[in-house]
Motif scaffolding. Structure first.
Motif, PDB file in Angstrom:
ATOM      1  N   ALA A   1      87.967  99.328 -91.894  1.00 17.42           N
ATOM      2  CA  ALA A   1      88.944  99.941 -91.905  1.00 17.42           C
ATOM      3  C   ALA A   1      89.537  99.692 -92.054  1.00 17.42           C
ATOM      4  O   ALA A   1      90.034  97.932 -91.721  1.00 17.42           O
ATOM      5  CB  ALA A   1      89.607 100.887 -90.529  1.00 17.42           C
ATOM      6  N   SER A   2      90.979  99.939 -92.637  1.00 18.87           N
ATOM      7  CA  SER A   2      92.045  99.362 -93.539  1.00 18.87           C
ATOM      8  C   SER A   2      92.939  97.990 -92.151  1.00 18.87           C
ATOM      9  O   SER A   2      93.238  96.734 -92.065  1.00 18.87           O
ATOM     10  CB  SER A   2      93.026  99.776 -94.194  1.00 18.87           C
ATOM     11  OG  SER A   2      92.418 100.365 -94.950  1.00 18.87           O
TER      12      SER A   2
ATOM     13  N   GLU B   1      92.480  91.625 -90.598  1.00 22.44           N
ATOM     14  CA  GLU B   1      92.896  90.495 -90.003  1.00 22.44           C
ATOM     15  C   GLU B   1      92.011  90.460 -88.892  1.00 22.44           C
ATOM     16  O   GLU B   1      91.407  88.995 -88.773  1.00 22.44           O
ATOM     17  CB  GLU B   1      94.056  90.403 -89.969  1.00 22.44           C
ATOM     18  CG  GLU B   1      95.327  89.768 -90.911  1.00 22.44           C
ATOM     19  CD  GLU B   1      94.779  88.710 -91.881  1.00 22.44           C
ATOM     20  OE1 GLU B   1      94.158  88.013 -90.799  1.00 22.44           O
ATOM     21  OE2 GLU B   1      94.862  89.231 -93.560  1.00 22.44           O
ATOM     22  N   ARG B   2      91.359  90.755 -88.631  1.00 25.80           N
ATOM     23  CA  ARG B   2      89.786  90.747 -87.689  1.00 25.80           C
ATOM     24  C   ARG B   2      88.946  90.361 -87.591  1.00 25.80           C
ATOM     25  O   ARG B   2      88.743  90.040 -87.031  1.00 25.80           O
ATOM     26  CB  ARG B   2      90.246  92.481 -86.351  1.00 25.80           C
ATOM     27  CG  ARG B   2      91.805  92.723 -85.495  1.00 25.80           C
ATOM     28  CD  ARG B   2      90.951  93.098 -84.665  1.00 25.80           C
ATOM     29  NE  ARG B   2      90.500  92.524 -84.075  1.00 25.80           N
ATOM     30  CZ  ARG B   2      89.452  92.841 -82.568  1.00 25.80           C
ATOM     31  NH1 ARG B   2      89.143  94.344 -82.946  1.00 25.80           N
ATOM     32  NH2 ARG B   2      89.047  91.824 -82.091  1.00 25.80           N
TER      33      ARG B   2
ATOM     34  N   SER C   1      89.791  93.336 -98.136  1.00 25.00           N
ATOM     35  CA  SER C   1      90.538  94.617 -98.242  1.00 25.00           C
ATOM     36  C   SER C   1      88.584  95.740 -98.923  1.00 25.00           C
ATOM     37  O   SER C   1      87.739  95.524 -99.439  1.00 25.00           O
ATOM     38  CB  SER C   1      91.710  94.832 -99.961  1.00 25.00           C
ATOM     39  OG  SER C   1      90.180  94.550-100.990  1.00 25.00           O
ATOM     40  N   PRO C   2      89.138  96.738 -98.085  1.00 23.35           N
ATOM     41  CA  PRO C   2      88.802  97.342 -98.010  1.00 23.35           C
ATOM     42  C   PRO C   2      88.550  98.445 -99.866  1.00 23.35           C
ATOM     43  O   PRO C   2      89.324  98.462-100.819  1.00 23.35           O
ATOM     44  CB  PRO C   2      88.573  99.170 -97.646  1.00 23.35           C
ATOM     45  CG  PRO C   2      90.279  98.546 -97.377  1.00 23.35           C
ATOM     46  CD  PRO C   2      90.677  97.316 -97.504  1.00 23.35           C
TER      47      PRO C   2
ATOM     48  N   ARG D   1      83.715 102.947-101.089  1.00 23.11           N
ATOM     49  CA  ARG D   1      83.266 102.521-100.456  1.00 23.11           C
ATOM     50  C   ARG D   1      82.744 100.879-100.655  1.00 23.11           C
ATOM     51  O   ARG D   1      83.033 100.581-101.346  1.00 23.11           O
ATOM     52  CB  ARG D   1      82.100 103.509 -99.926  1.00 23.11           C
ATOM     53  CG  ARG D   1      80.492 103.213-100.474  1.00 23.11           C
ATOM     54  CD  ARG D   1      79.681 103.806-100.286  1.00 23.11           C
ATOM     55  NE  ARG D   1      79.011 103.246-101.166  1.00 23.11           N
ATOM     56  CZ  ARG D   1      77.561 104.500-101.974  1.00 23.11           C
ATOM     57  NH1 ARG D   1      77.344 105.059-101.495  1.00 23.11           N
ATOM     58  NH2 ARG D   1      76.760 103.291-102.899  1.00 23.11           N
ATOM     59  N   GLY D   2      82.228 100.205 -99.464  1.00 24.92           N
ATOM     60  CA  GLY D   2      82.317  99.137 -99.368  1.00 24.92           C
ATOM     61  C   GLY D   2      84.352  98.019 -99.303  1.00 24.92           C
ATOM     62  O   GLY D   2      84.733  98.801 -98.685  1.00 24.92           O
TER      63      GLY D   2
END
Length: 95
Positions: free
Chosen positions: A34-35, A39-40, A74-75, A79-80
């Motif tokens: 998820a966007s 950072e996590r 970045s997403p 997908r991916g």
């Protein structure tokens, strides 16, 4: 419960010369993230995998930053995920 991926996966690796260094991008077509988690994923001990340690990306970012570079994620649109890093050029003495 184990998750099985039934679709074909892709891994794309690209490099690009930049005026002040080089950049590398690694993209995959996996489940992504998820966007809000951007950072996590670089926090030590944060993992998205069952049984994961959560150290790999944290260590990668530390090494790249120690060489005056940057690492970000970045997403992908469909997908991916996409992970990119940039490193500055260094002067080399030619002998």
């Amino acid at each position: 419960m184990a998750v099985r991926w039934t679709e074909e996966r892709e891994l794309l690796i690209g490099t690009r010369y930049e005026p002040d260094g080089v950049s590398v991008e690694v993209r995959d077509s996996g489940p992504g993230f998820a966007s809000a988690a951007l950072e996590r994923v670089f926090e030590a001990f944060h993992t998205t995998k069952p049984g994961g340690l959560g150290l790999g990306l944290s260590i990668c970012r530390s090494i790249i930053e120690a060489h005056n570079g940057r690492l970000w994620a970045s997403p992908n649109v469909a997908r991916g995920a996409s992970f990119q890093f940039a490193l500055p050029a260094i002067e080399c003495a030619v002998s």
